[in-house]
Design an enzyme around this catalytic site. Sequence first.
Site, PDB file in Angstrom:
ATOM      1  N   GLU A  86     -18.006-116.665  74.532  1.00 52.36           N
ATOM      2  CA  GLU A  86     -18.841-117.868  74.705  1.00 52.36           C
ATOM      3  C   GLU A  86     -20.311-117.467  74.696  1.00 52.36           C
ATOM      4  OE1 GLU A  86     -17.457-120.583  77.745  1.00 52.36           O
ATOM      5  OE2 GLU A  86     -19.454-121.479  77.892  1.00 52.36           O
ATOM      6  N   LYS A 280     -14.520-122.978  86.548  1.00 51.26           N
ATOM      7  CA  LYS A 280     -14.399-122.399  85.196  1.00 51.26           C
ATOM      8  C   LYS A 280     -15.654-121.608  84.865  1.00 51.26           C
ATOM      9  CE  LYS A 280     -14.769-122.393  80.500  1.00 51.26           C
ATOM     10  NZ  LYS A 280     -15.950-122.028  79.702  1.00 51.26           N
ATOM     11  N   ASP A 296      -6.325-107.220  84.385  1.00 46.19           N
ATOM     12  CA  ASP A 296      -5.471-108.316  83.938  1.00 46.19           C
ATOM     13  C   ASP A 296      -6.129-109.655  84.311  1.00 46.19           C
ATOM     14  OD1 ASP A 296      -3.499-110.238  83.668  1.00 46.19           O
ATOM     15  OD2 ASP A 296      -1.903-108.968  84.444  1.00 46.19           O
TER      16      ASP A 296
HETATM   17  C1  MEV Z   1     -19.298-123.714  80.536  1.00 48.47           C
HETATM   18  O1  MEV Z   1     -18.527-122.675  79.993  1.00 48.47           O
HETATM   19  C2  MEV Z   1     -19.322-123.623  82.037  1.00 48.47           C
HETATM   20  C3  MEV Z   1     -19.997-124.792  82.744  1.00 48.47           C
HETATM   21  O2  MEV Z   1     -19.406-126.020  82.354  1.00 48.47           O
HETATM   22  C4  MEV Z   1     -19.817-124.568  84.229  1.00 48.47           C
HETATM   23  C5  MEV Z   1     -20.260-125.719  85.103  1.00 48.47           C
HETATM   24  O3  MEV Z   1     -20.236-126.874  84.641  1.00 48.47           O
HETATM   25  O4  MEV Z   1     -20.572-125.455  86.267  1.00 48.47           O
HETATM   26  C6  MEV Z   1     -21.445-124.875  82.393  1.00 48.47           C
END
Ligand code: MEV
Length: 438
Positions: A86, A280, A296
């Site tokens: 990413e 995430k 892992d």
């Molecule tokens: C993108 O990979 C991660 C975000 O969406 C995390 C968040 O919203 O806190 C930017």
Amino acid sequence: MKVKAVSGFSKKSKAEKVTWIVHHFLNDNPKLKAILEQYWNPDPTVQKLHDDFTENTLTNFYLPFGIAPNFLINGDLLAVPMVIEESSVVAAASNAAKFWMDRGGFQAEVISTEKNGQVHINFKGTPESLIRYFEAIKPKLLERIDPIQKNMKKRGGGLKELVLIDGTKKLDGYYQLHASFETLDAMGANFINSCLEQIAQAFENEAIDHEVFQKEGIFPEVVMSILSNYVPECLVKAWVECPVDALANNGMDGQAFAENFLRAVEIAKIEPRRAVTHNKGIMNGIDAVVLATGNDFRAVEAGIHAYASRNGSYSSLTEASIQNDLFTFKIEIPMALGTVGGLTSLHPLVQVAHAILQNPNAMELMKITAVVGLAQNFAALRSLITTGIQKGHMKMHLMNILNQLQASESEKQKTIQHFKDRVISHSQVVKFIETLRN
Ligand code: MEV
């Protein structure tokens, strides 16, 4: 219809496997075949190493191996290797690292290092007989794993506790042997699973002749034995703090920034839909370090997300507070990482990653990884409550769009210049390249 089923595939040579897949699934397309082959390492010894990591390897799948410098952790300055596709993640981690380096850096601490696994058992007889049996047989079960434990014990690790748990209130006839372990610098999956399987075998075999079961004629049966990737007793925490005023940012004063930041965390605390995305973002950083260091990431992901739900509702892994004008931001997560064994001693790039990190032990790696997760969350929330996420994201993504459009070096330079102060979108970039080309 072409015959696409195959037997003995794993016995074929790599070249034969490639030919087979290209013939049966890629219409003998020479371009696609060439791509598969293009990613082979020119050094056959290096390629062989990668081929042997798993079954049926056709080629290598590259991911960028990047560096986020300027991570000041417990007073030590580190550059952290990150493997991730990413585009904005490494840039965000680096920005957050720099921001906190100028404000005292990150602190981190390992709270506990215990891992666990279970032997899952069926037993329909009276619970007392199983309890009596377990107490009687326990020394034999421990004896059984002596050979496996020998080296681990010498270094201060091994099985810590073995208990029988009655799970019949949740599932009829269900019991488990719950085992906790200290695996030191190893992630410990193989060690734990080997111990559990030995314990399970002895538990089942010894039961056949044991007097407690003779009267009822009902014997315990082992369903399965496996480690748990939920490791809430293998915990690490990391935090940053600074005066609220020192948070002034992107035209926002420190107090406003801190209050909005707290609000963003509070929303992720109570709203699972936001919490999942919030976490995430944390995992963007954690997975990247976990991958780079040959650990892992599925195990780490599973365990951390389970921990995020430990109070019955999925929630933020981070917390923020303001007290007496001091802003604090912290994370607490479970994590089973290894710095010896597995891929750590096999993958040359993993060895480089460990060397860059100054060859940390497992506890040090837990701290570094937790810090990167916290930094990533800080960077995401900072963007979200100020400029919005797309500004930085699209800036980093611009190069991907240009590569998709097969832009030349001079087209790339002109486009970057053009979009310096403009909103980047895929369609606007396409339009701009078209005007350049006309
Ligand atoms: C993108 O990979 C991660 C975000 O969406 C995390 C968040 O919203 O806190 C930017």
